[in-house]
Each structure stands twice: as structure tokens, then as C-alpha cells.
Design an enzyme around this catalytic site. Sequence first.
Site: not given
Ligand code: NAD
Length: 240
Positions: A22, A34, A121, A132, A150, A192, A214, A232
Site C-alpha cells: 500500500a 498502518r 489481493h 452466476c 447482478c 509493512s 519503506n 519510494i
Molecule cells: P501497510 O499499510 O501495512 O504498510 C504500508 C507500509 O508502507 C508502511 O510500512 C509505511 O511505512 C510504508 N509507506 C507508506 N508510504 C510510503 C512511501 N511513500 N514510500 C515508502 N514507504 C511508504 O500495507 P501493506 O503492507 O501493503 O499491507 C496491507 C494491505 O493493505 C494489503 O493487503 C493491501 O491489499 C491493502 N491496501 C491496499 C491499498 C491499495 O490498493 N492502494 C491501500 C490500502 C491497503
Amino acid sequence: MSIEKLKSIIKESNNIVFLGGAGVSTESNIPDFRSSTGLYRTNNNLEYPPETMLSHNFFISHTEDFYDFYKDKMIYKDAKPNDAHIALAQLEKAGKLKAVITQNIDGLHQMAGSKNVFELHGSIYRNYCTKCHKFFDLNYVLESDVVPRCDECNGIIKPDVVLYDEGLDMNVLKRSIEYIQNADVLIIGGSSLTVYPAAGLVEYYNGNKLILINKTQTQYDYRAALTFNKSIGKILKQVV
Ligand code: NAD
């Protein structure tokens, strides 16, 4: 300087794989879960915790509440790819990056031009009738009443995203593992690394060029050849 090291690692490799979460999309203004500004920290007034509301059981038992939450907090239809998505798409185009494996459901890697994307995911852009199995796009879901149904059999439509208590698509998981096992360089970013089985994919990497980008530390930092606790988008833009 580690940024120079990263540049040379990328320059020398034609078999890079990216695994992201994320945090890759926060610079597109989609909150992660998180971080301090993430969904889990900023929604303390909800009747149920977000993990509960995004679970399969909740989808079945409280479908209307599920959709209220999902449409409001998980869908960012106007979000655009950021520097991280764009840099990864450029690396693929240059023949250096073999696959993007993402936990995200927002489709931004494809929007940036990445072709070989494995969505662990699922995706908000795919939705199907639970009765269906007819497929529906995101607009259909957004334009329908709270709970989309549907147009052929009136079954409840479910997003093709993996909810808590649901298994991953085995084919997507298998292909992701293969790419990681064969990768020369594995870049992990914006995750995370706490959500399994996605986080456990790190274990399949056999090489010694693990790069972690990260903002906060992860449980796998000790394994990385290079670690950047920074944005990132900024790092990837500098090196690509
Ligand atoms: P997470 O929220 O647990 O962790 C995100 C991590 O990214 C954190 O450790 C944070 O410090 C870091 N981070 C945030 N912004 C950043 C940046 N700009 N540069 C570098 N690091 C950065 O997310 P996760 O580990 O992906 O797990 C959570 C679940 O959240 C996944 O299953 C995902 O499907 C879902 N999710 C997806 C979205 C999306 O599709 N954009 C959004 C929210 C959650």
C-alpha cells in the site's frame, strides 16, 4: 552512497522483480493501512475495526455495511500513478524488470504501463456475481445502490479482492513465487511486510541483492543488501 549502489545494481541486472504494498500508492493519495495517516489509525470512530469490515464473514453477514465502508475507504477512482509506478513501468519497458507483484488492489501499476503485474489481493476493477459469476466493472458497482446486484440473476456482486479470511488465487501466488525464486534482484517497497502469505514471499528469494524501500523498518530489513527508509517515489525516480 547507497543510492549510487542501487543505481549500479539496477544497471547490471536484467532480472529484477518488484514486490510492493500500500505504501507504493500513498504518493497517489491513497492511504495505506498502518502508517500514522493510514486507515487503521485514522478511523477510530468506526463501529467495527477495519480488519473486521474487510473480512469475508462481514461481507456475508453485513453486506450493506461492508459496501458502505468499501466504497468510501477502499476506492479512489481518480487516483493517478505516481513516480514509483512510473519508474517501475519504465524498468519493465527497458527489459530490466520481469514482474511487479503487488498487494494493492488499485490498478495503478497497469495504469502506469506495467504489463506483467501479479495482483495478490485482486483488483477493485473486477467484480463478479456470487450467484452466476457474471463479471462487472467498477462503474457498475459505484453506480448501483449500496449493495450492487447482478442485472441478470439479482445475485449479490462481490469485488474480486481478497478479503480477510479468504485464500489467495493459487495461480497468481505460484507465478509470483516462481518470479521471486528466479530473480537476480528483488526490490520490496511500501509494505509493512506483516500481511501473510504476501509477506512470506521474501523467503523464496535466493539472491543477495534484496533492496528494501519503506518509510518505516520491517522485520526483513536485516536481510537486505540496501535499505532506504524513505519515500519510494523519490528513490525510484532518482535511480531509474
Ligand atoms: P501497510 O499499510 O501495512 O504498510 C504500508 C507500509 O508502507 C508502511 O510500512 C509505511 O511505512 C510504508 N509507506 C507508506 N508510504 C510510503 C512511501 N511513500 N514510500 C515508502 N514507504 C511508504 O500495507 P501493506 O503492507 O501493503 O499491507 C496491507 C494491505 O493493505 C494489503 O493487503 C493491501 O491489499 C491493502 N491496501 C491496499 C491499498 C491499495 O490498493 N492502494 C491501500 C490500502 C491497503
